[in-house]
Motif scaffolding. Sequence first.
Motif, mmCIF file in Angstrom:
data_model
loop_
_atom_site.group_PDB
_atom_site.id
_atom_site.type_symbol
_atom_site.label_atom_id
_atom_site.label_comp_id
_atom_site.label_asym_id
_atom_site.label_seq_id
_atom_site.Cartn_x
_atom_site.Cartn_y
_atom_site.Cartn_z
ATOM 1 N N VAL A 1 0.773 -1.204 0.158
ATOM 2 C CA VAL A 1 0.118 0.225 -0.140
ATOM 3 C C VAL A 1 0.975 1.207 0.059
ATOM 4 O O VAL A 1 1.804 1.414 0.594
ATOM 5 N N SER A 2 0.921 2.129 -0.813
ATOM 6 C CA SER A 2 1.374 3.362 -1.048
ATOM 7 C C SER A 2 0.491 4.653 -0.579
ATOM 8 O O SER A 2 -0.646 4.363 -0.857
ATOM 9 N N ILE A 3 1.197 5.441 -0.019
ATOM 10 C CA ILE A 3 0.384 6.690 0.368
ATOM 11 C C ILE A 3 0.978 7.895 -0.226
ATOM 12 O O ILE A 3 2.100 8.124 -0.546
ATOM 13 N N ASP A 4 0.407 9.284 -0.061
ATOM 14 C CA ASP A 4 1.151 10.421 -0.549
ATOM 15 C C ASP A 4 1.962 10.886 0.385
ATOM 16 O O ASP A 4 1.909 10.502 1.632
ATOM 17 N N LEU A 5 2.939 11.753 -0.066
ATOM 18 C CA LEU A 5 3.849 12.543 0.716
ATOM 19 C C LEU A 5 3.565 14.110 0.493
ATOM 20 O O LEU A 5 3.234 14.495 -0.425
ATOM 21 N N LEU A 6 3.733 14.806 1.714
ATOM 22 C CA LEU A 6 3.728 16.095 1.585
ATOM 23 C C LEU A 6 4.786 16.819 0.702
ATOM 24 O O LEU A 6 5.790 16.330 0.647
ATOM 25 N N THR A 7 4.491 17.899 -0.081
ATOM 26 C CA THR A 7 5.177 18.510 -0.921
ATOM 27 C C THR A 7 6.017 19.567 0.082
ATOM 28 O O THR A 7 5.447 19.816 1.142
ATOM 29 N N PRO A 8 7.012 20.281 -0.447
ATOM 30 C CA PRO A 8 7.567 21.469 0.476
ATOM 31 C C PRO A 8 6.785 22.431 0.470
ATOM 32 O O PRO A 8 6.605 22.879 1.891
ATOM 33 N N GLN B 1 3.261 22.145 0.878
ATOM 34 C CA GLN B 1 2.457 21.799 1.876
ATOM 35 C C GLN B 1 2.930 21.675 3.233
ATOM 36 O O GLN B 1 2.296 22.138 4.195
ATOM 37 N N GLU B 2 4.490 21.357 3.552
ATOM 38 C CA GLU B 2 4.935 21.166 4.678
ATOM 39 C C GLU B 2 4.718 22.800 5.199
ATOM 40 O O GLU B 2 4.824 23.053 6.444
ATOM 41 N N ASP B 3 5.291 23.490 4.247
ATOM 42 C CA ASP B 3 5.569 25.044 4.627
ATOM 43 C C ASP B 3 4.029 25.835 5.093
ATOM 44 O O ASP B 3 3.996 26.423 6.252
ATOM 45 N N TYR B 4 2.977 25.392 4.581
ATOM 46 C CA TYR B 4 1.772 25.739 4.918
ATOM 47 C C TYR B 4 1.072 25.391 6.210
ATOM 48 O O TYR B 4 0.766 25.914 7.009
#
Length: 418
Positions: A398-405, A407-410
Motif C-alpha cells: 500500500v502506497s500513500i501520498d507525501l507532503l510537498t515542500p 504543503q509542509e510550509d503551509y
Amino acid sequence: MSDIADRSLAYEGVKRIEWADRSMPVLRQIRERFAAERPLDGLKVAACMHITTETAGLIRTLQAGGASVALAASNPLSTQDDTAAALVEEYGAEVFARAGTDREGYYAHIHQALETEPDFVLDDGCDLVNTLHTDRTDLLGTVKAGCEQTTTGVIRLHQMAREGALKFPVVAVNDTDTKHMFDNRYGTGQSTLDGIVRATNTLLAGKTVVIAGFGYCGRGLAERARGLGARVVVTEIDPVKALDATMQGFAVLPMAEAAVEGDVFITVTGNRDVVNADHLAVMKDGAILANSGHFDVEIDVRALSDMAVEVHHGIRPQTDEYVLADGRRLVLLAEGRLVNLAAAEGHPAAVMDMSFADQALTCAWLAASHASLSPAVHDVPKEIDTEVARLKLASMSVSIDLLTPDQEDYLHSWRIGS
C-alpha cells in the motif's frame, strides 16, 4: 533453569512459530535490523507475557538485538506448552510457564524470571512490575525501565505513579495508535468471537450479544458481532463512549436491563464485578458468559459458584455449566479468564506483528534513552508508531501520498491566510 511442561514438544512448537512468522513481516524486518545493529547487546530482559507463537517472534527479535530473555506467563490458560518448549530448546530463551498452573505456580514463575536480575522488563497486566515493587524491591535498583502492553496494566501503572510508588520509567506501549487500532479493535474483536464459537459452537446470528465496555476492544467486538448477524447491546459508564455506541446504531442499556435480554455476555472493561450476582439472577436459561478483559474479575465467578446447586465442568473444552436453584443454566467460558486465549489462539499473527513491532522498537529506544526518563508512565515516541505503520503498509503493498515542500510550509506557518 527453565520450568516448562514438556521439552519434547519443541519440534511441534517450532513448526507453529514458523507458521506465525509468515504473517509477521514487520517484526521480521525489525529482527533483521536488530541483528545488524545489536541495540540491546549485553542487556537482560525479563518478560511476563502470553506464551504464544506470536510472542516467540518478539522474543527472537530481542535476542537478535543482543538481549538475553527470561519469560514468564501472564495468564496460565494462555500458555502454549509446545511454544515454551521451542523457545527453550531451539531458541535459547529461559521460560517459566506451564499451561494450567495454579496461582502459586504463576507467581513462582514470575519470581524465577526476576531471578535473572533484568535490566529491562516487559509486562502484560502489570503483575511483574507489581511483584518488583512489593516482593522483590531488592531488584529495583537493577531495573532501568520497562514496557506495558495492556490497558489494564497501564491503568495500574498510572495509579502507582500518582501515589509516587513507581520507581522506574515504564512506556505505555498499549497506548500507541497502531496498537489500539490493530490489537485492541481488530485483534480482540475477531479472536474473542473465535474463542466463544470454538468453545460453544453457538450461532451468533439472531442472538443478542451484550458487550460491557465500548473502548477499542468493545468497538471491535460490536462491529464483528453485528457483522455475524447478532443484535448488539452495549453497556457503558462513560457518557461519551455510550453516545458513540448509540450513534453507531447499537442499543445502549444499563447492565441491569441488558441482563434480562442477553444471550451472550462479553466483558471488556478492565474493572471488577461488571457482571454481578444481581445480573446473574435474571439472565436467561443458557446464557453464555465470556470475559476478554485482562484479569478474571469482570464476571463475579464466586457469586456464580455460590448461586449454583450443580456445576458441570468441561461440558465442552473451556466450557462449564452452572445450574441454579430454579433450573436455569448459565454457561461460563474459560473460568472467566481471557476467552480469546484460553478457548482460542489469541490474536492472529498479523495483528501481533504490529504490537510486537512497537514493543521491539520501544525496547531499543529505551536502551538508548532510559537515563533521561523519570520514574513515570511515558508515551511511545510518535516516530516509532509512524514507522511501524509505514512498515506495515509497505508489507501490504500500500502506497500513500507525501507532503510537498509547499504543503509542509503551509502546515507550519501561521502567516499564510485563507
